[in-house]
Scaffold this motif. Sequence first.
Motif, PDB file in Angstrom:
ATOM      1  N   LYS A   1       2.903  13.335   5.516  1.00  0.00           N
ATOM      2  CA  LYS A   1       1.716  13.966   4.935  1.00  0.00           C
ATOM      3  C   LYS A   1       1.903  15.442   4.584  1.00  0.00           C
ATOM      4  CE  LYS A   1      -0.792  10.145   5.240  1.00  0.00           C
ATOM      5  NZ  LYS A   1      -1.236   9.393   4.057  1.00  0.00           N
TER       6      LYS A   1
ATOM      7  N   HIS B   1       0.819  -1.224   0.000  1.00  0.00           N
ATOM      8  CA  HIS B   1       0.000   0.000   0.000  1.00  0.00           C
ATOM      9  C   HIS B   1       0.849   1.269   0.000  1.00  0.00           C
ATOM     10  CE1 HIS B   1      -4.032  -1.828   0.769  1.00  0.00           C
ATOM     11  NE2 HIS B   1      -3.251  -2.857   1.051  1.00  0.00           N
TER      12      HIS B   1
ATOM     13  N   ARG C   1      -3.839  11.238   8.880  1.00  0.00           N
ATOM     14  CA  ARG C   1      -3.247  10.750  10.123  1.00  0.00           C
ATOM     15  C   ARG C   1      -2.103  11.709  10.421  1.00  0.00           C
ATOM     16  NH1 ARG C   1      -0.359   6.914   9.879  1.00  0.00           N
ATOM     17  NH2 ARG C   1      -0.240   6.681   7.625  1.00  0.00           N
TER      18      ARG C   1
ATOM     19  N   ILE D   1      -4.985   1.751  -5.909  1.00  0.00           N
ATOM     20  CA  ILE D   1      -6.160   1.522  -5.042  1.00  0.00           C
ATOM     21  C   ILE D   1      -7.091   2.724  -5.118  1.00  0.00           C
ATOM     22  CG2 ILE D   1      -5.268   2.498  -2.886  1.00  0.00           C
ATOM     23  CD1 ILE D   1      -6.370  -0.042  -1.482  1.00  0.00           C
TER      24      ILE D   1
ATOM     25  N   LEU E   1     -16.806  13.187   8.458  1.00  0.00           N
ATOM     26  CA  LEU E   1     -15.771  13.481   7.449  1.00  0.00           C
ATOM     27  C   LEU E   1     -16.413  13.897   6.129  1.00  0.00           C
ATOM     28  CD1 LEU E   1     -12.828  10.923   7.499  1.00  0.00           C
ATOM     29  CD2 LEU E   1     -12.905  13.259   8.351  1.00  0.00           C
TER      30      LEU E   1
ATOM     31  N   THR F   1      -5.608  12.986  12.643  1.00  0.00           N
ATOM     32  CA  THR F   1      -6.023  11.821  13.423  1.00  0.00           C
ATOM     33  C   THR F   1      -4.835  11.233  14.185  1.00  0.00           C
ATOM     34  OG1 THR F   1      -7.434  11.403  11.522  1.00  0.00           O
ATOM     35  CG2 THR F   1      -7.346   9.687  13.170  1.00  0.00           C
TER      36      THR F   1
ATOM     37  N   SER G   1     -10.390  11.709  16.074  1.00  0.00           N
ATOM     38  CA  SER G   1     -10.947  10.893  14.994  1.00  0.00           C
ATOM     39  C   SER G   1     -12.424  11.208  14.847  1.00  0.00           C
ATOM     40  CB  SER G   1     -10.837   9.412  15.343  1.00  0.00           C
ATOM     41  OG  SER G   1      -9.501   9.049  15.297  1.00  0.00           O
ATOM     42  N   TYR G   2     -12.917  11.107  13.624  1.00  0.00           N
ATOM     43  CA  TYR G   2     -14.324  11.404  13.361  1.00  0.00           C
ATOM     44  C   TYR G   2     -15.016  10.241  12.681  1.00  0.00           C
ATOM     45  CZ  TYR G   2     -13.231  16.070  14.758  1.00  0.00           C
ATOM     46  OH  TYR G   2     -12.849  17.144  15.502  1.00  0.00           O
TER      47      TYR G   2
ATOM     48  N   GLU H   1     -11.552  10.537  -1.899  1.00  0.00           N
ATOM     49  CA  GLU H   1     -12.803  10.670  -1.140  1.00  0.00           C
ATOM     50  C   GLU H   1     -13.407  12.051  -1.362  1.00  0.00           C
ATOM     51  OE1 GLU H   1     -11.487   9.759   2.830  1.00  0.00           O
ATOM     52  OE2 GLU H   1     -11.391   7.606   2.396  1.00  0.00           O
TER      53      GLU H   1
ATOM     54  N   GLN I   1       1.235   0.449  -5.973  1.00  0.00           N
ATOM     55  CA  GLN I   1       0.306   1.544  -6.279  1.00  0.00           C
ATOM     56  C   GLN I   1       0.628   2.177  -7.629  1.00  0.00           C
ATOM     57  OE1 GLN I   1      -2.226   2.054  -4.394  1.00  0.00           O
ATOM     58  NE2 GLN I   1      -1.768   2.265  -2.210  1.00  0.00           N
TER      59      GLN I   1
ATOM     60  N   ASP J   1       3.517   9.559  -0.743  1.00  0.00           N
ATOM     61  CA  ASP J   1       2.329   8.812  -0.333  1.00  0.00           C
ATOM     62  C   ASP J   1       2.073   7.721  -1.367  1.00  0.00           C
ATOM     63  OD1 ASP J   1       0.031   8.234   1.182  1.00  0.00           O
ATOM     64  OD2 ASP J   1      -0.550  10.339   1.320  1.00  0.00           O
ATOM     65  N   GLY J   2       1.776   6.509  -0.901  1.00  0.00           N
ATOM     66  CA  GLY J   2       1.493   5.418  -1.831  1.00  0.00           C
ATOM     67  C   GLY J   2       0.405   5.825  -2.813  1.00  0.00           C
ATOM     68  N   MET J   3      -0.774   6.180  -2.271  1.00  0.00           N
ATOM     69  CA  MET J   3      -1.871   6.651  -3.109  1.00  0.00           C
ATOM     70  C   MET J   3      -2.404   7.964  -2.577  1.00  0.00           C
ATOM     71  SD  MET J   3      -3.860   6.501  -5.620  1.00  0.00           S
ATOM     72  CE  MET J   3      -3.088   5.042  -6.308  1.00  0.00           C
ATOM     73  N   ASN J   4      -3.015   7.950  -1.422  1.00  0.00           N
ATOM     74  CA  ASN J   4      -3.772   8.975  -0.718  1.00  0.00           C
ATOM     75  C   ASN J   4      -5.244   8.896  -1.084  1.00  0.00           C
ATOM     76  OD1 ASN J   4      -5.079  11.551   0.137  1.00  0.00           O
ATOM     77  ND2 ASN J   4      -3.069  11.741   1.082  1.00  0.00           N
ATOM     78  N   LEU J   5      -5.977   8.267  -0.186  1.00  0.00           N
ATOM     79  CA  LEU J   5      -7.412   8.055  -0.411  1.00  0.00           C
ATOM     80  C   LEU J   5      -8.225   9.294  -0.103  1.00  0.00           C
ATOM     81  CD1 LEU J   5      -7.817   4.425   0.972  1.00  0.00           C
ATOM     82  CD2 LEU J   5      -7.576   5.186  -1.397  1.00  0.00           C
TER      83      LEU J   5
HETATM   84  C1  GDG Z   1      -1.984   3.935   3.420  1.00  0.00           C
HETATM   85  C2  GDG Z   1      -1.001   4.615   2.442  1.00  0.00           C
HETATM   86  C3  GDG Z   1      -2.757   4.503   0.672  1.00  0.00           C
HETATM   87  C4  GDG Z   1      -8.535   9.650   8.387  1.00  0.00           C
HETATM   88  N1  GDG Z   1      -8.961  10.240   9.520  1.00  0.00           N
HETATM   89  C5  GDG Z   1     -10.142   9.667   9.821  1.00  0.00           C
HETATM   90  C6  GDG Z   1     -10.439   8.699   8.853  1.00  0.00           C
HETATM   91  N2  GDG Z   1      -9.440   8.709   7.991  1.00  0.00           N
HETATM   92  C7  GDG Z   1      -9.402   7.842   6.794  1.00  0.00           C
HETATM   93  C8  GDG Z   1      -9.482   8.626   5.518  1.00  0.00           C
HETATM   94  C9  GDG Z   1      -8.871   7.637   4.524  1.00  0.00           C
HETATM   95  C10 GDG Z   1      -7.871   6.882   5.387  1.00  0.00           C
HETATM   96  O1  GDG Z   1      -8.202   7.119   6.747  1.00  0.00           O
HETATM   97  C11 GDG Z   1      -6.453   7.377   5.159  1.00  0.00           C
HETATM   98  O2  GDG Z   1      -6.023   6.849   3.943  1.00  0.00           O
HETATM   99  P1  GDG Z   1      -4.827   7.521   3.136  1.00  0.00           P
HETATM  100  O3  GDG Z   1      -4.769   6.833   1.826  1.00  0.00           O
HETATM  101  O4  GDG Z   1      -5.089   8.975   3.031  1.00  0.00           O
HETATM  102  O5  GDG Z   1      -3.514   7.330   4.000  1.00  0.00           O
HETATM  103  P2  GDG Z   1      -2.817   6.160   4.928  1.00  0.00           P
HETATM  104  O6  GDG Z   1      -3.546   5.970   6.191  1.00  0.00           O
HETATM  105  O7  GDG Z   1      -1.399   6.594   5.081  1.00  0.00           O
HETATM  106  O8  GDG Z   1      -2.916   4.818   4.037  1.00  0.00           O
HETATM  107  C12 GDG Z   1      -1.776   5.420   1.422  1.00  0.00           C
HETATM  108  C13 GDG Z   1      -3.602   3.715   1.655  1.00  0.00           C
HETATM  109  O9  GDG Z   1      -2.790   3.028   2.612  1.00  0.00           O
HETATM  110  C14 GDG Z   1      -4.468   2.679   0.934  1.00  0.00           C
HETATM  111  O10 GDG Z   1      -3.696   1.844   0.134  1.00  0.00           O
HETATM  112  O11 GDG Z   1      -3.604   5.318  -0.112  1.00  0.00           O
HETATM  113  O12 GDG Z   1      -0.875   6.006   0.495  1.00  0.00           O
HETATM  114  O13 GDG Z   1      -0.095   5.454   3.158  1.00  0.00           O
HETATM  115  O14 GDG Z   1      -9.822   6.730   4.064  1.00  0.00           O
HETATM  116  O15 GDG Z   1     -10.822   8.983   5.256  1.00  0.00           O
HETATM  117  N3  GDG Z   1     -11.573   7.951   8.835  1.00  0.00           N
HETATM  118  C15 GDG Z   1     -12.462   8.171   9.853  1.00  0.00           C
HETATM  119  N4  GDG Z   1     -12.224   9.093  10.847  1.00  0.00           N
HETATM  120  C16 GDG Z   1     -11.093   9.848  10.860  1.00  0.00           C
HETATM  121  O16 GDG Z   1     -10.901  10.682  11.763  1.00  0.00           O
HETATM  122  N5  GDG Z   1     -13.616   7.477   9.870  1.00  0.00           N
END
Ligand code: GDG
Length: 468
Positions: free
Chosen positions: A273, A159, A268, A229, A350, A303, A344-345, A375, A190, A367-371
């Motif tokens: 980031k 990831h 996070r 992803i 969100l 978070t 966290s929310y 979103e 990714q 960042d691998g992707m950044n979801l």
């Molecule tokens: C790794 C890779 C890759 C955040 N705060 C809250 C919350 N979030 C959710 C976001 C999003 C997820 O967490 C974070 O995903 P990201 O992709 O932005 O980053 P990483 O956590 O570093 O994820 C990344 C990912 O894996 C998937 O392959 O994209 O590059 O580093 O979905 O919405 N969700 C809730 N409350 C929060 O306070 N419910």
Amino acid sequence: MRGTSSFLIVANRLPVDRVGDKEWRRSPGGLVTAIAPVMQRRDGAWLGWTGAAGEELKPFDHEGMHLIPVPLSGLEVELYYEGFSNATLWPLYHDVVAKPTYSRVLWDAYRAVNDRFARAAADAAAPGAVVWVQDYQLQLVPAMLRKLRPDLKIGFFLHIPFPPAELFNQLPWRNEILEGLLGADLVGFQRPGGASNFVRLSRRLLGLQNHRNEILMEGRTVRAEAFPISVDFGELDQLVREPRVLRRAKEIRAELGDPEHVLLGVDRLDYTKGIGQRLKAFGELLDDGAIKPGEAVFVQVATPTRERVDEYRRLRNDIELRVGRINGEHGVIGRQPISYLHQSYSKEELAALYCAADVMVVTPLRDGMNLVAKEYVACRHDLRGALVLSEFAGAADELRQAFLVNPYDIDGLKRAMLAAMRATPHELARRMRSLRRRVATHNVDKWASDFLTALESGEGVAEEQLTA
Ligand code: GDG
């Protein structure tokens, strides 16, 4: 007690979080959403840690998913998870933006825990089963599992970014990690760059032959390929059409004092980031007078994460100092330019925040992707809202109509943030329409099915076709 499964997910964490003493709740996130239906269809199981140190639980079922807990002791959490995974591999794979720790004690724990996961998977898999191993915490599992169970079809997905030789070569256990991954039939990344880094390193460090993206390993072929992803576009698109979410978005803007521009960051609290960079840029825009007092508010959700790792403690102090300074200098009684939330929310809150934000600021240094970027796009069927996106996020390959930035270039970041705030509704709609087309057609279901189709239909190339 049920028997073995023909489809297994192996991940560091189980896809559930505990609520109270006995109850479980499905963890938020696209991975679970995408995989849960496949698991139900195929009578699958998911192996992983519960998140509680020292806990030994029997396998159990939750919302149609069969879950097999793999225990970790307190010391293993410290050495394998906080240590080798998050203080060695995480910074090394993210451009060394923080200094990685290289310690043999951490490595030994990583190997031992990977071995436990591999054994648990070997016990749980039916003959010829498909096993999909997830992420950087478990890179040794594919080879360990193949040794125990050569009959299995093994896939691995990373990831996070996979670094180039210049960085990867620092790792004292670089060959072991490569050999671990090469136990898989298909290694997913990714971005295409991650796949080619992996192929090149297998050739240079292990002297293996390859034909394009297929590596010859002990008479088998291992394919390396990119599978970007994504998010559950449909679910988010539906959610933000709910009147209560729209109401909440309006309420958020009102609570912020109905400024002309709401800028938003959701991450996070991680040093990859680029949270400091974006706050610096915003602070300078206030210093310069490019943003008038009260004109814009920056909401930063940070978070809590990995709070026992030193580098994360330092980051939190740095960010909170910066927020305090900017608010101290530019705030007035009752109104501050940065609304900083170390909390966290819920998914719904969100989504309301995404709807309330005029400018989404996503500025990772790597960042691998950044979801979060995807979103935000999924939540903006109103075609309003601008996405400022780092070119160092995997998402930048697909989201070309974002305001793309180099987060190290603070002046460039300031220009992009201003351009996003000043863009006309027509320009925003044009960009957002194209961004949405991409995310709608490349959602998380497509990601999971593309990977599994490639894994199950994978055919190696004949040996004579291989080139050194
Ligand atoms: C790794 C890779 C890759 C955040 N705060 C809250 C919350 N979030 C959710 C976001 C999003 C997820 O967490 C974070 O995903 P990201 O992709 O932005 O980053 P990483 O956590 O570093 O994820 C990344 C990912 O894996 C998937 O392959 O994209 O590059 O580093 O979905 O919405 N969700 C809730 N409350 C929060 O306070 N419910």
